[in-house]
Design a protein around this motif. Structure first.
Motif, PDB file in Angstrom:
ATOM      1  N   ILE A  34      53.329  21.106  57.746  1.00  0.00           N
ATOM      2  CA  ILE A  34      53.847  21.731  56.534  1.00  0.00           C
ATOM      3  C   ILE A  34      53.339  23.166  56.420  1.00  0.00           C
ATOM      4  O   ILE A  34      52.361  23.547  57.059  1.00  0.00           O
ATOM      5  CB  ILE A  34      53.469  20.933  55.270  1.00  0.00           C
ATOM      6  N   SER A  35      54.021  23.936  55.600  1.00  0.00           N
ATOM      7  CA  SER A  35      53.580  25.271  55.214  1.00  0.00           C
ATOM      8  C   SER A  35      53.487  25.227  53.700  1.00  0.00           C
ATOM      9  O   SER A  35      54.485  24.953  53.031  1.00  0.00           O
ATOM     10  CB  SER A  35      54.604  26.308  55.679  1.00  0.00           C
ATOM     11  N   ALA A  36      52.302  25.459  53.144  1.00  0.00           N
ATOM     12  CA  ALA A  36      52.101  25.280  51.701  1.00  0.00           C
ATOM     13  C   ALA A  36      51.408  26.484  51.084  1.00  0.00           C
ATOM     14  O   ALA A  36      50.672  27.207  51.763  1.00  0.00           O
ATOM     15  CB  ALA A  36      51.271  24.028  51.447  1.00  0.00           C
ATOM     16  N   THR A  37      51.650  26.674  49.790  1.00  0.00           N
ATOM     17  CA  THR A  37      50.988  27.748  49.062  1.00  0.00           C
ATOM     18  C   THR A  37      50.802  27.363  47.590  1.00  0.00           C
ATOM     19  O   THR A  37      51.651  26.693  47.007  1.00  0.00           O
ATOM     20  CB  THR A  37      51.772  29.079  49.197  1.00  0.00           C
ATOM     21  N   LEU A  38      49.701  27.782  47.031  1.00  0.00           N
ATOM     22  CA  LEU A  38      49.340  27.498  45.643  1.00  0.00           C
ATOM     23  C   LEU A  38      49.992  28.515  44.718  1.00  0.00           C
ATOM     24  O   LEU A  38      50.038  29.714  45.026  1.00  0.00           O
ATOM     25  CB  LEU A  38      47.817  27.559  45.489  1.00  0.00           C
ATOM     26  N   SER A  39      50.499  28.051  43.574  1.00  0.00           N
ATOM     27  CA  SER A  39      51.121  28.951  42.591  1.00  0.00           C
ATOM     28  C   SER A  39      50.072  29.878  41.982  1.00  0.00           C
ATOM     29  O   SER A  39      48.880  29.550  41.953  1.00  0.00           O
ATOM     30  CB  SER A  39      51.807  28.135  41.489  1.00  0.00           C
ATOM     31  N   PRO A  40      50.496  31.044  41.481  1.00  0.00           N
ATOM     32  CA  PRO A  40      49.544  31.978  40.868  1.00  0.00           C
ATOM     33  C   PRO A  40      48.751  31.373  39.709  1.00  0.00           C
ATOM     34  O   PRO A  40      47.592  31.735  39.498  1.00  0.00           O
ATOM     35  CB  PRO A  40      50.433  33.129  40.376  1.00  0.00           C
ATOM     36  N   ASP A  41      49.353  30.427  38.954  1.00  0.00           N
ATOM     37  CA  ASP A  41      48.627  29.814  37.837  1.00  0.00           C
ATOM     38  C   ASP A  41      47.725  28.666  38.295  1.00  0.00           C
ATOM     39  O   ASP A  41      47.010  28.072  37.483  1.00  0.00           O
ATOM     40  CB  ASP A  41      49.585  29.357  36.730  1.00  0.00           C
ATOM     41  N   GLY A  42      47.758  28.328  39.581  1.00  0.00           N
ATOM     42  CA  GLY A  42      46.894  27.289  40.130  1.00  0.00           C
ATOM     43  C   GLY A  42      47.284  25.870  39.759  1.00  0.00           C
ATOM     44  O   GLY A  42      46.524  24.940  39.985  1.00  0.00           O
ATOM     45  N   LYS A  43      48.504  25.662  39.245  1.00  0.00           N
ATOM     46  CA  LYS A  43      48.914  24.339  38.768  1.00  0.00           C
ATOM     47  C   LYS A  43      49.875  23.602  39.692  1.00  0.00           C
ATOM     48  O   LYS A  43      50.103  22.420  39.531  1.00  0.00           O
ATOM     49  CB  LYS A  43      49.555  24.460  37.381  1.00  0.00           C
ATOM     50  N   LYS A  44      50.443  24.317  40.680  1.00  0.00           N
ATOM     51  CA  LYS A  44      51.443  23.713  41.561  1.00  0.00           C
ATOM     52  C   LYS A  44      51.229  24.162  43.002  1.00  0.00           C
ATOM     53  O   LYS A  44      50.706  25.239  43.253  1.00  0.00           O
ATOM     54  CB  LYS A  44      52.859  24.121  41.127  1.00  0.00           C
ATOM     55  N   LEU A  66      54.655  20.279  44.287  1.00  0.00           N
ATOM     56  CA  LEU A  66      53.719  19.255  43.809  1.00  0.00           C
ATOM     57  C   LEU A  66      53.023  19.812  42.578  1.00  0.00           C
ATOM     58  O   LEU A  66      52.338  20.830  42.658  1.00  0.00           O
ATOM     59  CB  LEU A  66      52.691  18.922  44.890  1.00  0.00           C
ATOM     60  N   ASP A  67      53.250  19.176  41.431  1.00  0.00           N
ATOM     61  CA  ASP A  67      52.555  19.539  40.197  1.00  0.00           C
ATOM     62  C   ASP A  67      51.194  18.859  40.261  1.00  0.00           C
ATOM     63  O   ASP A  67      51.112  17.630  40.315  1.00  0.00           O
ATOM     64  CB  ASP A  67      53.362  19.064  38.988  1.00  0.00           C
ATOM     65  N   LEU A  68      50.120  19.635  40.279  1.00  0.00           N
ATOM     66  CA  LEU A  68      48.788  19.060  40.462  1.00  0.00           C
ATOM     67  C   LEU A  68      48.358  18.173  39.301  1.00  0.00           C
ATOM     68  O   LEU A  68      47.551  17.266  39.478  1.00  0.00           O
ATOM     69  CB  LEU A  68      47.759  20.165  40.704  1.00  0.00           C
ATOM     70  N   ASP A  69      48.916  18.396  38.101  1.00  0.00           N
ATOM     71  CA  ASP A  69      48.590  17.530  36.965  1.00  0.00           C
ATOM     72  C   ASP A  69      49.266  16.167  37.089  1.00  0.00           C
ATOM     73  O   ASP A  69      48.702  15.149  36.721  1.00  0.00           O
ATOM     74  CB  ASP A  69      49.014  18.175  35.639  1.00  0.00           C
TER      75      ASP A  69
END
Length: 170
Positions: A34-44, A66-69
């Motif tokens: 996979i190629s993944a990256t974290l959203s600027p708000d750190g939530k997804k 992926l919503d981390l919550d």
């Protein structure tokens, strides 16, 4: 953590990386990843994956978020280039992805699309033809422009595309 048929995403403490928790496991085509990256708000986390049913990473990958919550991945888009970079909007509401068209002459057609991570709706930002590569780079500090690189047999152009789409400025 990369695996032959699945990758595991972990959440770890920056102070103590051994203090970690597995978030999810993502299945993919054998030998891919996979190629993944974290959203600027750190939530997804947005990621690109070539599923076991896919054959061509450049035209058949899928985009997921992926919503981390919530902890459950949600499908966003198909037919994207799994080797391209995901670019998050500054407000973490959308991502920019590349779609490749067929090979033609000395290059191929490609497009950049913005995908809303809430509902998966897509907006075509730009299309290009007869290119070698089209790379979304990132947004300007004010969020008004999307920077990109367009590679052709004549060279590389760095451009600023209005965030809403349209004609890029070299």
């Amino acid at each position: 953590e990369f695996g032959n048929e699945a990758d595991v995403l972990w959440m770890a403490s920056a102070a103590d990386p051994s203090d970690r928790e597995a978030i999810t496991s993502i299945e993919h085509a054998p030998g891919e990843g996979i190629s993944a990256t974290l959203s600027p708000d750190g939530k997804k986390i947005a990621y690109l994956v070539l599923t076991a049913q896919g054959q061509d990473e450049q035209t058949e990958a899928q985009a997921w978020v992926l919503d981390l919550d919530r902890g459950k991945p949600r499908f966003l888009a198909e037919r994207v280039d799994g080797g391209s970079k995901i670019v998050w909007s500054p407000d973490s509401k959308s991502i920019v992805l590349r779609r490749n068209g067929p090979l033609e002459g000395m290059g191929r057609a490609a497009s950049l699309v913005r995908v809303n991570v809430s509902d998966g709706s897509e907006t075509l930002l730009m299309e290009a033809s007869d290119i070698l590569e089209l790379f979304p780079i990132g947004y300007s500090s004010d969020g008004e422009s999307l920077y990109l690189a367009r590679l052709t047999i004549q060279g590389t152009d760095f451009e600023a595309l209005p965030a809403t789409g349209g004609t890029p400025k070299v």
